[in-house]
Write a protein that holds these residues in place. Structure first.
Motif, PDB file in Angstrom:
ATOM      1  N   LYS A 121       6.138   8.125  -6.864  1.00 28.26           N
ATOM      2  CA  LYS A 121       4.849   7.433  -6.707  1.00 28.26           C
ATOM      3  C   LYS A 121       4.640   6.353  -7.764  1.00 28.26           C
ATOM      4  O   LYS A 121       4.001   5.334  -7.490  1.00 28.26           O
ATOM      5  N   LYS A 122       5.190   6.543  -8.958  1.00 27.53           N
ATOM      6  CA  LYS A 122       5.036   5.538 -10.008  1.00 27.53           C
ATOM      7  C   LYS A 122       5.759   4.252  -9.642  1.00 27.53           C
ATOM      8  O   LYS A 122       5.253   3.149  -9.867  1.00 27.53           O
TER       9      LYS A 122
ATOM     10  N   LEU B 284       6.458   3.280  -6.569  1.00 28.87           N
ATOM     11  CA  LEU B 284       5.704   2.693  -5.456  1.00 28.87           C
ATOM     12  C   LEU B 284       4.465   1.965  -5.975  1.00 28.87           C
ATOM     13  O   LEU B 284       4.161   0.856  -5.538  1.00 28.87           O
ATOM     14  N   LEU B 285       3.760   2.596  -6.927  1.00 29.84           N
ATOM     15  CA  LEU B 285       2.562   1.977  -7.480  1.00 29.84           C
ATOM     16  C   LEU B 285       2.892   0.660  -8.191  1.00 29.84           C
ATOM     17  O   LEU B 285       2.154  -0.318  -8.068  1.00 29.84           O
ATOM     18  N   SER B 286       4.015   0.657  -8.910  1.00 32.12           N
ATOM     19  CA  SER B 286       4.411  -0.567  -9.613  1.00 32.12           C
ATOM     20  C   SER B 286       4.706  -1.694  -8.622  1.00 32.12           C
ATOM     21  O   SER B 286       4.353  -2.850  -8.848  1.00 32.12           O
ATOM     22  N   LYS B 287       5.356  -1.346  -7.500  1.00 29.76           N
ATOM     23  CA  LYS B 287       5.631  -2.350  -6.467  1.00 29.76           C
ATOM     24  C   LYS B 287       4.343  -2.887  -5.852  1.00 29.76           C
ATOM     25  O   LYS B 287       4.208  -4.086  -5.587  1.00 29.76           O
ATOM     26  N   VAL B 288       3.408  -1.982  -5.602  1.00 29.90           N
ATOM     27  CA  VAL B 288       2.115  -2.393  -5.040  1.00 29.90           C
ATOM     28  C   VAL B 288       1.381  -3.311  -6.010  1.00 29.90           C
ATOM     29  O   VAL B 288       0.814  -4.335  -5.604  1.00 29.90           O
ATOM     30  N   LEU B 289       1.398  -2.948  -7.298  1.00 30.37           N
ATOM     31  CA  LEU B 289       0.736  -3.775  -8.303  1.00 30.37           C
ATOM     32  C   LEU B 289       1.373  -5.153  -8.397  1.00 30.37           C
ATOM     33  O   LEU B 289       0.670  -6.173  -8.518  1.00 30.37           O
TER      34      LEU B 289
END
Length: 509
Positions: A430-431, A433-438
């Protein structure tokens, strides 16, 4: 190495073509008749291209009106066309008309140009400052060299609202206005100040003892026969007044002004002709003012610096001065919300140009017409035209390069998709994925911010290049976000396995 050489060659070709193209809409010619014919033929197209509802244009030669052209609509809803009696707001051109009124006070001995403004006003005082307010003179206020702040730009007030008093506006009380303050040493440098003209309006009212608009009507508008002009939106003007529109041709309110000297004049193309002809005639011989007075009014005070120097060379009294071929051009622009206007004149020859528009995109038409007229009169490009060509060529080259880059990415992605080699990443962490989203949010936000900045910087150049640049940046941004979710390493492995399989089969044949 070969790929870099090809990339460099493409870059050189695109840049060379962009800078060699003619980016002008109107033909550059030294023949005035050809220019007028070109304007007659192309203006409707320019209005449509730039989302400008309507325009009135006048060309003067030898101190006389040579041609008047009216184009487009005064009211889009009812399809009322612009004509010679259509009333426009002319925004800061109000300052040039106000200057005539002030110079009339000088001729009458009621004020002196180099007296401190505080000698003539009692209803309002400047806030405390590190600089001496006694150094603020009438001459400094007229020429934007007084050191005063802008005063807020004066966006105007809707007609159904209670207008602030002049004193309240000077103090920053009212919609959009800011306090007028002494920010710089008086006389040290040019700094455009609508607030300075607010002070001049107050001075006129105190010296004369009557409303500003009444005085200007008595000493300037009425003597010149400017019957469809006023610093107040009078009943006799309302039915003739054009509607104002934004960049998307959405109707805007008819904003009115407490700050009349800075931005409040309503007028027509015919009345503007009378005003400019009167200034030209008075430059040579006594008319609305003495010749010496007008010549002093057109005498430069200080050089204009910064970005504005691409448009004007020097500041004079209520006017700006440009130079070409050892001759002077006297000029002023006007820009209210929904209205753009301009005049230029060469007092020695009596040649001139006036443009009135009722749309926020009117600046595009103004720039193109002024540049073409300038070339016709002087046979050279004005400095702004050179800047415009450089900016347009640069934006075209950059946009095309970005689009080519995007096209290359699209071709590779489509090719991989057809070959079933395009693998979309699924994230269990999830980290990550979150970095990609950010990162995606940052890219999109950056593109959006860049588009806003581009509009602010390039809005006065050409509407098409803004659209082209913003579109190219957004396409590349979307592709960059898409690439964040493609497992390129998996793609390379997949391709490598297929290549090894083919080689194995070939070796065993």
């Amino acid at each position: 190495m070969k790929r870099k050489a090809i990339t460099f060659l493409i870059l050189a070709i695109i840049t060379t073509i962009a800078f060699s193209l003619n980016h002008n809409d109107l033909t550059r010619t030294t023949d005035l008749d050809k220019l007028i014919k070109d304007v007659e033929t192309k203006t409707e197209k320019l209005l449509s291209k730039s989302n400008i509802p309507g325009a009135a244009i006048s060309v003067l030669e030898d101190g006389q009106v040579t041609w008047i052209g009216t184009f487009g609509y005064a009211d889009l809803d009812v399809k009322r066309k612009v004509d010679q009696n259509t009333v426009f707001q002319v925004a800061s051109i109000s300052k040039s008309v106000t200057a005539l009124g002030v110079m009339k006070l000088v001729e009458d001995g009621l004020i002196h140009l180099d007296d401190p403004i505080e000698n003539y006003i009692t209803r309002w005082q400047l806030p405390e400052s590190e600089y001496d307010p006694k150094a603020i003179t009438v001459r400094g206020l007229l020429s934007h060299t007084s050191g005063l702040s802008v005063g807020g730009g004066y966006p105007g007030y809707e007609s159904n609202t209670q207008l602030p008093t002049l004193e309240q506006s000077l103090s920053g009380i009212g919609g959009g206005s800011k306090p007028v303050e002494l920010e710089n040493e008086p006389g040290a440098r040019y700094s455009y100040s609508g607030g300075g003209y607010n002070l001049l309006q107050l001075m006129i009212e105190e010296v004369i003892g009557e409303d500003f608009h009444s005085y200007l009507n008595e000493v300037v508008l009425a003597p010149l026969g400017m019957e469809n002009s006023s610093f107040q939106w009078d009943d006799h003007l309302q039915d003739k007044t054009a509607k104002a529109y934004d960049v998307k041709l959405q109707l805007l309110p008819n904003y009115i002004f407490t700050e009349k000297a800075a931005a409040g004049l309503y007028t027509t193309i015919e009345d503007m002709n009378k005003f400019i002809i009167a200034e030209i005639n008075s430059f040579h011989r006594s008319g609305i003012l003495e010749a010496d007075t007008v010549q002093e009014m057109f005498s430069p005070i200080l050089e204009v610096r910064g970005f504005e120097s691409f448009i004007n060379d020097e500041a004079a009294l209520g006017h700006f001065i440009n130079h070409a071929n050892n001759r002077i051009i006297v000029t002023h622009d006007g820009s209210n919300n929904g209205w753009k206007a301009h005049f230029s004149m060469e007092p020695q020859t009596g040649n001139g140009l006036i443009i009135l528009t009722n749309g926020n995109n009117g600046t595009y038409l103004l720039n193109e017409l002024v540049s073409a007229w300038y070339y016709t009169n002087f046979g050279i490009e004005r400095q702004f035209d050179q800047l415009r060509h450089t900016v347009m060529a640069t934006v075209y080259a950059l946009s095309i390069l970005i689009l080519c880059w995007s096209l290359s990415v699209i071709v590779n992605l489509v090719s991989a998709f057809i070959k079933k080699e395009l693998i979309v990443t699924t994230y269990s962490n999830k980290k990550v994925l979150l970095s990609k989203v950010l990162i995606s949010i940052v890219l999109v936000s950056g593109a959006f911010l860049l588009s806003k900045i581009s509009v602010l910087i390039l809005w006065f150049i050409d509407p098409f290049i803004v659209i082209l640049l913003v579109t190219s940046v957004f396409i590349r941004t979307i592709l960059a976000v898409l690439q964040l979710y493609i497992r390129e390493r998996e793609i390379r492995k997949h391709v490598l396995k297929r290549s090894m399989k083919k080689r194995f089969l070939f070796n065993n044949l």
